[in-house]
Design a protein around this motif. Structure first.
Motif, PDB file in Angstrom:
ATOM      1  N   GLY A 144       3.317   5.458  -3.560  1.00  0.00           N
ATOM      2  CA  GLY A 144       4.570   5.475  -4.298  1.00  0.00           C
ATOM      3  C   GLY A 144       4.384   5.301  -5.790  1.00  0.00           C
ATOM      4  O   GLY A 144       5.167   5.825  -6.578  1.00  0.00           O
ATOM      5  N   THR A 147       0.835  -1.191   0.000  1.00  0.00           N
ATOM      6  CA  THR A 147       0.000   0.000   0.000  1.00  0.00           C
ATOM      7  C   THR A 147       0.867   1.236   0.000  1.00  0.00           C
ATOM      8  O   THR A 147       2.051   1.165   0.305  1.00  0.00           O
ATOM      9  N   GLY A 148       0.255   2.364  -0.365  1.00  0.00           N
ATOM     10  CA  GLY A 148       1.004   3.606  -0.382  1.00  0.00           C
ATOM     11  C   GLY A 148       0.882   4.271  -1.737  1.00  0.00           C
ATOM     12  O   GLY A 148       0.427   3.661  -2.708  1.00  0.00           O
ATOM     13  N   GLN A 160      -3.312  -1.032  -7.414  1.00  0.00           N
ATOM     14  CA  GLN A 160      -3.506  -0.196  -6.223  1.00  0.00           C
ATOM     15  C   GLN A 160      -4.971   0.231  -6.135  1.00  0.00           C
ATOM     16  O   GLN A 160      -5.294   1.400  -6.338  1.00  0.00           O
ATOM     17  N   GLU A 192      -5.927   2.879  -3.196  1.00  0.00           N
ATOM     18  CA  GLU A 192      -5.414   4.219  -3.443  1.00  0.00           C
ATOM     19  C   GLU A 192      -6.172   4.872  -4.597  1.00  0.00           C
ATOM     20  O   GLU A 192      -6.517   6.056  -4.531  1.00  0.00           O
TER      21      GLU A 192
END
Lengths: 380, 403
Positions: B68, B65-66, B368, B371
């Motif tokens: 980036g 996750t994140g 993702q 996100e």
């Protein structure tokens, strides 16, 4: 001039029937169509455009249209007569060939009487619910029973009906299922959320309800549907993966409940404060007060906007096309992709638009009628 | 006078005496506290359960996750973009920015056009001309009862049915209409034009000030000073001077018709055109109803009073009725603007790359999901909030000032 002479005995006699300039069709035309230079110009321009447009539509849809086509040796040639028209006329033969697929999708062909009966049951259910004589507790049981019968008819597997898995359902029944089951489950949720949002004594509950309603209303339905199709599986424990239709249905329920809650809240706010105070003075508990005093009056007030909201959901169910669920619009799009009939999408769109229009128009004219009735009783 | 109140208890604020919470189920306040704790606990448990599941699932699928991924290079092609974007070189962050700007582009222009069209139709519905009012009523009734998605798909198919570039319909050599969209003659942008635009902004600000001063003078003396020469000078003269000062460049880039495409000039794509047409025509039918009911909410006496003053219909509408109707119109209009913005997300169905379309491609390519959806929601929530704030400010400005 003779104008002053006309005033006299002649004028008294003419009082029996007004002169042609004030009544009759000529006067009507004058008053409503040729009131001024400006108005006459608008009438002539609009009338011209209307005649041109209507003539074009009639030519296309009726005069030049092809209604049936004989089968040909090579199925790809079936549509040749239609193609030769080059858009001058509609190819209704295509709709004749494809209407079963558009209405019922990939449901096994010889069992399509089952979804057909479901559609009729849905329409009957709406008809009964619209009738004010049936607005009482028994209506809940009618709803539960009808929805159960519809589930049995769609799935089958009992009473000698073959089992039809959910991924073979399609077309109009899916649209009606998404809209009706959506409403049936969203409505109780909406009541709870609306009451929660109004509760002054429980700030935590109120905050949760406000957060829910504003979050859902702030984002488009598509993002919720995407969430249902890609994120929902992540939320569930491994092995438990509800089917796509159910996931979309949950998203629609959550979406509908937020909007319905706002409509219900408007009704709760419109109820005079005296009603709440009178119920308190009688010593009723919160739930007694809500069930017997508040909700019956508040809901009655918001029935017309509720119907309007329902029209919105009915149209919004078409968005499931984007996540690939086989509703009426998707079935129509798939029917268009048939190479035999490629290039005749306008005909399909017209038919789909008419189906949606009939349902929505029925509901909106019903809501308008109710509004009028309620307005009358208020003005009494 | 306070002396007239005999009983001091009557002078005290009328509130129920506060008593301490009793530790008993029959105490309403205690019950409320217990219920709220239970609800909160239930909410927390559900949340904890879902987060736990999600973390386990993400770990099983090896998805980190994140945010980036926003810095990694994206290969997705984007048809039209207001910021420079090259597939294979630009980042996902840049792609999402292009998507957000595309959403704003359709939402802002759509809101303006839908307001204009909707207001005209709403007024036409109340026209004394029978034909005009009937036709407006049919427009409203018909378009409101057909799903927007179906209308969008229909417009898209219709526009795709236009002739190929080779046989494009054209207006001289400046405007070409073909199945790829509208190709327009474009001004070659130079610093002089930026200067002229800046001068125009100054001119607008100046003319607002002049109008304000004129109004103050009118309020005080009853005579409105003549402002149009100054306003004209500010609005037309100032940009003209700025443009001339920079050497008055006027290079136009005309589209060149080829066999398979048109080159040069600016383009309005079919996807954008279909989306804009669909959104404007659909939303205008709702706005027309709002405008109609707003006008009808103005008491009939206002019309009659204006007539008695000798104003004709158009002037009555503009000076007397519409300003009063606005107070009824603005709140529901706000929600229509919000609807239009949210409905612009249907772009994904006809291949216009708005934020939802870009984000869903991104989440398919990178995995993702959380996100991606969070970005969509954040974008729409902030757009919705901005529209609400602006409309609330406008509503407060036009609200009836009560004494």
């Amino acid at each position: 001039m003779s104008a002053s002479a006309a005033h006299g005995p002649a004028a008294t006699a003419a009082r029996e029937r007004p002169p042609a300039a004030f009544a009759g069709p000529v006067a009507w035309l004058r008053r409503n169509l040729f009131n001024s230079w400006w108005s006459s110009a608008v009438t002539i321009l609009l009338g011209y455009l209307l005649v041109r447009f209507a003539a074009g539509i009639i030519d296309w849809a009726f005069i030049n249209a092809i209604w049936t086509l004989p089968p040909t040796a090579n199925p790809l040639d079936t549509a040749m007569p239609c193609r030769r028209l080059e858009g001058a006329g509609a190819c209704w033969a295509m709709v004749g060939d494809k209407y079963r697929f558009m209405l019922f999708g990939r449901f096994p062909y010889d069992m399509q009487w089952r979804p057909a009966v479901c559609v009729l049951l849905f329409i009957g259910l709406y008809g009964v619910s619209a009738n004010r004589r049936f607005w009482r507790k028994e209506l809940l049981w009618i709803w539960a029973a009808t929805l159960a019968v519809i589930a049995v008819l769609m799935w089958g597997g009992v009473l000698g009906m073959a089992y039809v898995p959910q991924d073979q359902w399609g077309g109009l029944p899916i649209t009606l299922i998404l809209a009706t089951f959506g409403l049936a489950f969203a409505f109780p949720l909406a009541l709870v959320v609306a009451l929660g949002r109004r509760s002054a004594e429980m700030p935590v509950v109120r905050m949760l309800c406000i957060g829910y309603v504003e979050l859902i209303r702030g984002v488009p339905l598509i993002s919720l549907l995407f969430m249902a199709s890609v994120m929902f599986p992540l939320f569930m424990p491994e092995g438990l993966n509800p089917d796509k239709l159910l996931r979309a249905q949950i998203a629609i329920i959550l979406f509908a409940a937020a909007y319905l809650a706002e409509v219900v809240r408007a009704g709760l706010q419109a109820l005079p404060k005296g009603q709440y105070e009178a119920a308190d003075a009688l010593g009723l508990s919160y739930w007694q007060k809500t069930r017997t005093i508040v909700l019956p009056q508040a809901l009655r007030m918001v029935i017309p906007p509720l119907v309007n909201t329902f029209i919105g959901f009915f149209k919004d169910t078409s968005l499931v096309l984007i996540i690939g669920i086989f509703d009426l619009l998707t079935a129509g799009k798939v029917a268009m992709a048939d190479p035999v009939w490629s290039g005749f999408s306008t005909e399909i769109y017209v038919v789909l638009a008419l189906i949606y229009f009939v349902f929505c128009y029925a509901m909106s004219s019903y809501s308008r009628g109710l509004e009028k009735q309620f307005g009358q009783s208020k003005n009494r | 006078m306070s002396g007239s109140i005999a009983d001091p208890r009557l002078a005290a604020p009328r509130q129920a005496p506060r008593r301490p919470i009793r530790l008993s189920w029959s105490d309403g306040r205690l019950r409320n506290i217990v219920w709220q704790i239970l609800v909160l606990a239930g909410f927390a448990v559900v949340l904890w359960y879902l987060v736990g599941n999600t973390r386990m699932n993400l770990a099983a699928r090896h998805i980190a996750t994140g945010f980036g991924f926003l810095d990694s290079t994206s290969g997705m092609p984007i048809g039209e973009s207001l910021v420079p974007y090259t597939p294979g070189q630009s980042t996902y962050g840049r792609a999402l920015l292009a998507g957000i700007l595309n959403t704003l582009k359709v939402a802002v222009i759509g809101v303006v056009l839908a307001t204009v069209l909707g207001t005209l139709i709403g007024i036409a519905r109340l026209s004394p001309n029978w034909l005009l009012s009937r036709m407006s009523a049919i427009y409203v009734e018909f378009l409101r009862d057909i799903p927007l998605l179906l209308q969008l798909l229909f417009w898209y198919v219709l526009l795709q049915g236009l002739p190929a570039p080779k046989n494009a319909l054209h207006l001289g050599s400046a405007v070409f209409l073909y199945n790829g969209g509208i190709q327009l003659v474009q001004l070659v942008w130079e610093p002089a034009h930026t200067a002229a635009l800046a001068a125009l902004a100054v001119g607008i600000a100046g003319s607002v000030l002049v109008a304000r001063r004129a109004r103050r003078q009118q309020d005080q003396t009853g005579i409105r000073p003549r402002t149009w020469p100054v306003t004209l000078g500010l609005l037309a003269g100032l940009p003209l001077v700025a443009w001339l000062a920079f050497g008055a460049p006027l290079a136009l880039q005309y589209p060149v018709q080829g066999r398979f495409n048109l080159q040069g000039g600016g383009i309005i794509t079919t996807q954008y055109l279909a989306l804009l047409t669909g959104l404007v025509i659909y939303t205008a039918s709702y706005i027309a109803e709002i405008v109609r009911s707003g006008i009808q909410a103005v008491p009939h006496g206002q019309w009659e009073a204006a007539q008695a003053l000798g104003l004709h219909r158009a002037k009555t509408l503009r000076l007397v009725v519409l300003p009063q109707a606005l107070r009824v119109i603005v709140p529901p209009m706000t929600s229509q603007y919000l609807n239009l913005t949210k409905n612009s997300s249907l772009a994904v169905a006809i291949g216009y790359q708005d934020v939802v379309s870009v984000a869903s491609t991104t989440l398919n390519q990178t995995g993702q999901a959380i996100e991606g959806i969070a970005i969509i929601m954040a974008v729409y929530l902030s757009i919705s909030l901005s529209i609400s704030l602006f409309m609330n400010w406008y509503n407060a400005r036009i609200a009836l000032v009560e004494r």
